[in-house]
Design an enzyme around this catalytic site. Structure first.
Site, PDB file in Angstrom:
ATOM      1  CE  LYS A 192      99.965 -64.795 -29.344  1.00 57.89           C
ATOM      2  NZ  LYS A 192      99.306 -65.868 -29.942  1.00 57.89           N
ATOM      3  CD  GLU A 195      94.158 -69.477 -30.063  1.00 55.46           C
ATOM      4  OE1 GLU A 195      94.399 -68.153 -30.502  1.00 55.46           O
ATOM      5  OE2 GLU A 195      92.781 -69.661 -29.954  1.00 55.46           O
ATOM      6  N   GLY A 245      96.522 -57.735 -36.631  1.00 57.77           N
ATOM      7  CA  GLY A 245      95.424 -58.264 -35.978  1.00 57.77           C
ATOM      8  C   GLY A 245      94.190 -57.358 -35.932  1.00 57.77           C
ATOM      9  N   GLY A 250      95.144 -54.319 -30.967  1.00 51.84           N
ATOM     10  CA  GLY A 250      96.265 -53.350 -31.498  1.00 51.84           C
ATOM     11  C   GLY A 250      96.158 -52.282 -30.414  1.00 51.84           C
ATOM     12  CD  GLU A 267      98.141 -55.065 -41.848  1.00 51.27           C
ATOM     13  OE1 GLU A 267      96.978 -54.279 -41.709  1.00 51.27           O
ATOM     14  OE2 GLU A 267      98.039 -56.119 -42.346  1.00 51.27           O
ATOM     15  CB  CYS A 301      93.648 -56.626 -42.895  1.00 50.69           C
ATOM     16  SG  CYS A 301      95.121 -56.871 -43.868  1.00 50.69           S
ATOM     17  CD  GLU A 401      88.903 -55.848 -40.010  1.00 54.87           C
ATOM     18  OE1 GLU A 401      89.056 -56.158 -38.817  1.00 54.87           O
ATOM     19  OE2 GLU A 401      89.715 -55.930 -40.677  1.00 54.87           O
TER      20      GLU A 401
HETATM   21  P1  NDP Z   1      93.395 -60.680 -32.555  1.00 47.67           P
HETATM   22  O1  NDP Z   1      93.822 -59.373 -32.705  1.00 47.67           O
HETATM   23  O2  NDP Z   1      92.687 -61.052 -30.990  1.00 47.67           O
HETATM   24  O3  NDP Z   1      94.764 -61.414 -32.512  1.00 47.67           O
HETATM   25  C1  NDP Z   1      95.970 -61.575 -33.209  1.00 47.67           C
HETATM   26  C2  NDP Z   1      97.113 -62.068 -32.516  1.00 47.67           C
HETATM   27  O4  NDP Z   1      97.288 -61.154 -31.319  1.00 47.67           O
HETATM   28  C3  NDP Z   1      96.875 -63.227 -32.231  1.00 47.67           C
HETATM   29  O5  NDP Z   1      98.273 -64.145 -32.003  1.00 47.67           O
HETATM   30  C4  NDP Z   1      96.555 -63.103 -30.708  1.00 47.67           C
HETATM   31  O6  NDP Z   1      96.752 -64.195 -29.636  1.00 47.67           O
HETATM   32  C5  NDP Z   1      97.243 -61.973 -30.186  1.00 47.67           C
HETATM   33  N1  NDP Z   1      96.647 -61.243 -28.809  1.00 47.67           N
HETATM   34  C6  NDP Z   1      95.229 -61.322 -28.560  1.00 47.67           C
HETATM   35  N2  NDP Z   1      95.398 -60.669 -27.290  1.00 47.67           N
HETATM   36  C7  NDP Z   1      96.696 -60.080 -27.078  1.00 47.67           C
HETATM   37  C8  NDP Z   1      97.086 -59.242 -25.868  1.00 47.67           C
HETATM   38  N3  NDP Z   1      96.699 -58.679 -25.179  1.00 47.67           N
HETATM   39  N4  NDP Z   1      98.564 -58.951 -26.155  1.00 47.67           N
HETATM   40  C9  NDP Z   1      99.382 -59.599 -27.093  1.00 47.67           C
HETATM   41  N5  NDP Z   1      98.848 -60.494 -28.112  1.00 47.67           N
HETATM   42  C10 NDP Z   1      97.512 -60.626 -28.294  1.00 47.67           C
HETATM   43  O7  NDP Z   1      92.508 -61.163 -33.706  1.00 47.67           O
HETATM   44  P2  NDP Z   1      91.931 -62.547 -33.702  1.00 47.67           P
HETATM   45  O8  NDP Z   1      92.754 -63.493 -34.253  1.00 47.67           O
HETATM   46  O9  NDP Z   1      91.018 -63.014 -32.271  1.00 47.67           O
HETATM   47  O10 NDP Z   1      90.594 -62.181 -34.656  1.00 47.67           O
HETATM   48  C11 NDP Z   1      89.410 -61.273 -34.060  1.00 47.67           C
HETATM   49  C12 NDP Z   1      89.212 -60.347 -34.947  1.00 47.67           C
HETATM   50  O11 NDP Z   1      90.294 -59.486 -35.312  1.00 47.67           O
HETATM   51  C13 NDP Z   1      88.868 -60.925 -36.500  1.00 47.67           C
HETATM   52  O12 NDP Z   1      87.393 -61.302 -36.434  1.00 47.67           O
HETATM   53  C14 NDP Z   1      88.763 -59.714 -37.336  1.00 47.67           C
HETATM   54  O13 NDP Z   1      87.939 -58.884 -37.556  1.00 47.67           O
HETATM   55  C15 NDP Z   1      90.285 -59.092 -36.839  1.00 47.67           C
HETATM   56  N6  NDP Z   1      91.375 -59.497 -37.423  1.00 47.67           N
HETATM   57  C16 NDP Z   1      92.122 -58.405 -38.282  1.00 47.67           C
HETATM   58  C17 NDP Z   1      93.053 -59.128 -39.014  1.00 47.67           C
HETATM   59  C18 NDP Z   1      93.757 -58.177 -39.909  1.00 47.67           C
HETATM   60  O14 NDP Z   1      94.661 -58.550 -40.581  1.00 47.67           O
HETATM   61  N7  NDP Z   1      93.638 -56.951 -39.727  1.00 47.67           N
HETATM   62  C19 NDP Z   1      93.657 -60.355 -38.694  1.00 47.67           C
HETATM   63  C20 NDP Z   1      93.112 -61.191 -37.646  1.00 47.67           C
HETATM   64  C21 NDP Z   1      91.894 -60.679 -37.098  1.00 47.67           C
HETATM   65  P3  NDP Z   1      95.736 -65.604 -29.661  1.00 47.67           P
HETATM   66  O15 NDP Z   1      94.483 -65.465 -30.767  1.00 47.67           O
HETATM   67  O16 NDP Z   1      96.358 -66.696 -30.027  1.00 47.67           O
HETATM   68  O17 NDP Z   1      95.094 -65.528 -28.284  1.00 47.67           O
END
Ligand code: NDP
Length: 508
Positions: A192, A195, A245, A250, A267, A301, A401
């Protein structure tokens, strides 16, 4: 005085029709069971880029069952290592043949510069090649010292069905840190993407089919986390979840997966310091600090979002970083001169700005930037290169972050202070040390609580070198040989050779 370097709209014609993405389930492209779709608009241009199937539980369920059936069939899980490797190598060739197409959509959906997207897509091909090498070389162990009548063998087996959940900041790169390793191990998968950036994952689905990957081995479901991702973390037919994410999501995933005791690899975020000692090569350090904070607009990250600099050289270093920052080209991601593009959404831009405003309110000073950036000819959201001085360790900008092009400057006097400031964080993803003295570098590297420590460099990475975090930056490792091991279960085979064992039952 040099002002900021801004690259105006490049005037490149955007695609007339949006990219259309559908789910890949059991080898077939499918619309959502509900028939619903959603759209992604370019964060730099405000133009429609893609229209994707909007998945929900029914679609995720179908994908999970397809992955389970494919795993059970043995078509991939019991395939020869060399046959798995051949498919992964073919995928790598196809990725290289599609760099331009994939880079363009990656740039339009994420807002990152086109040269960076090209580098990420072609670099990802090398991850597929490295995983192919592991597919036929990684093996278990044998024990031949347990006695003449015993042989012990530890074999490695694919863990099963893996849920792969990826974010928007490096959509194709992060997918390639996970999926080829899972496939090399013999797993099947449900993927997945975020989005916001689904389309390069869909293109990869096309390439997997072209490379001959059997139907159902990789399934792709598009849509939002709560609707699609949550079933991928709770379904009984899933054996493992690998996620990149936010730390908040996480933790939620680890909690959800614990109900069925799935393995979870995470991660997550980082608050990564570069620590600069007084004997450092200041020009190299300043360049690396500038790169570390603005790369991918700081939405990374591994962002080097705080520096901890010795107070004797703090003014000199900050002056150099401010000067270099003015020469970093911010603007239209479609212009090949651009080094830093757009912010992913306007809400996220607001969050970045809130961190900066709160720091100023708490007594920090802005040395550069500190607000949105207007790029002539573009409707999207951009943020200025921003350097905040006088940051103290308790400020949110020093601890959380920010995920934007914002550098926090803290200072130290002794090694102990530098180490204490480094480790005063809930995160532990990466850290960097700058000094010409090998003893200083080694002492710092050993004391820093981080998954990776860079010495006199920043963010160099190789498929061979594993990556991951400690503390709340995550658990498990990606890439390198450890990256394959994550997707393997070990099984111990204990074998008696001959009938030499005295019977346990003694007939009285
Ligand atoms: P998220 O952690 O919210 O999302 C990452 C992925 O997880 C997306 O595909 C998201 O889907 C999915 N997801 C969200 N909720 C769930 C759930 N309950 N169960 C399973 N999967 C889920 O990151 P965001 O993209 O919203 O970014 C938010 C913040 O996260 C950023 O501002 C940043 O601070 C941090 N971030 C950190 C990253 C890293 O590499 N460490 C990478 C990206 C973000 P969808 O978004 O499609 O709903």
């Amino acid at each position: 005085m040099t002002l900021l370097t801004i690259v105006p709209a490049a005037g490149v014609a955007l695609p007339v029709e949006p990219f259309v993405g559908r789910h890949l389930i059991a080898g077939a492209w499918r619309d959502s069971a509900s028939g619903e779709t959603y759209e992604r608009t370019s964060p730099a241009h405000g133009a429609l880029v893609s229209r994707s199937a909007l998945g929900a539980e029914a679609d995720a369920e179908a994908a999970i069952l397809a992955a389970r059936a494919a795993f059970a069939s043995g078509v991939w899980s019991r395939a020869l290592g060399k046959d798995r490797a051949a498919v992964l190598l073919k995928v790598a060739d196809l990725i290289e043949a599609n760099v331009e197409r994939m880079a363009l959509i990656e740039t339009l959906e994420s807002g990152k510069p086109i040269t960076q997207s090209r580098g990420e897509v072609s670099g990802a091909a090398d991850l597929w090649r490295y995983a192919a090498a592991l597919a036929r070389t990684r093996h278990g162990e044998s024990h031949n010292t347990l006695g003449d009548d015993m042989l012990g063998v530890v074999v490695k087996e694919p863990i099963g069905v893996v849920s792969v959940i990826t974010p928007w900041n490096f959509p194709f790169w992060i997918l390639s840190q996970k999926l080829p390793f899972a496939l090399a191990a013999g797993c099947t998968a449900v993927v997945k993407p975020s989005e916001m950036t689904p389309s390069t994952t869909v293109i990869l689905g096309e390439l997997l089919i072209e490379a001959g990957l059997p139907a159902g081995v990789v399934n792709i479901v598009l849509g939002y986390g709560p609707a699609v991702g949550s079933l991928m973390t709770t379904h009984a037919a899933v054996d493992m979840v690998t996620f990149t994410g936010s730390t908040m999501v996480g933790k939620a995933i680890a909690g959800a997966a614990s109900k069925t005791l799935k393995k979870v690899a995470l991660e997550l975020g980082g608050k990564n310091p570069q620590v600069i000692f007084p004997d450092a090569d200041l020009d190299s350090a300043a360049d690396a600090v500038t790169f570390g904070v603005y790369f991918n607009t700081g939405q990374c990250c591994n962002s080097g979002s705080r520096i901890i600099v010795h107070e004797d050289i703090a003014d000199a270093l900050v002056e150099k970083v401010v000067d270099l920052s003015k020469h970093v080209a911010f603007g239209d991601p479609l212009d090949p001169r651009t080094q830093v593009g757009a912010i992913i959404t306007s809400q996220h831009q607001g969050k970045i700005d809130d961190y900066v405003r709160a720091a100023v309110k708490a007594g920090a000073e802005i040395a550069l930037g500190g607000g949105p950036l207007l790029v002539p000819g573009l409707d999207g959201q951009f943020y200025q290169p921003t350097i905040v001085r006088g940051v103290t360790p308790e400020m949110a900008i020093a601890r959380e972050e920010v995920f934007g092009p914002v550098l926090s400057v803290l200072t130290f006097r002794t090694m102990d202070e530098a180490v204490a400031l480094t480790n005063d964080a809930t995160y532990g993803l990466s850290a960097g040390v700058w000094s010409e003295n090998v003893h200083t570098c080694l002492e710092f590297s050993r004391r820093a609580e981080a998954g990776t420590v860079w010495t006199n460099t920043w963010m160099d990475g190789f498929p061979e070198l594993t990556f991951g975090g400690v503390k709340q930056s995550g658990q498990g490792r990606e890439i390198g040989s450890y990256g394959l091991d994550e997707f393997l279960e070990v099984k111990t085979l204990v074998m008696r050779i001959g009938r030499t064992r005295a019977p346990w039952v003694k007939k009285l």
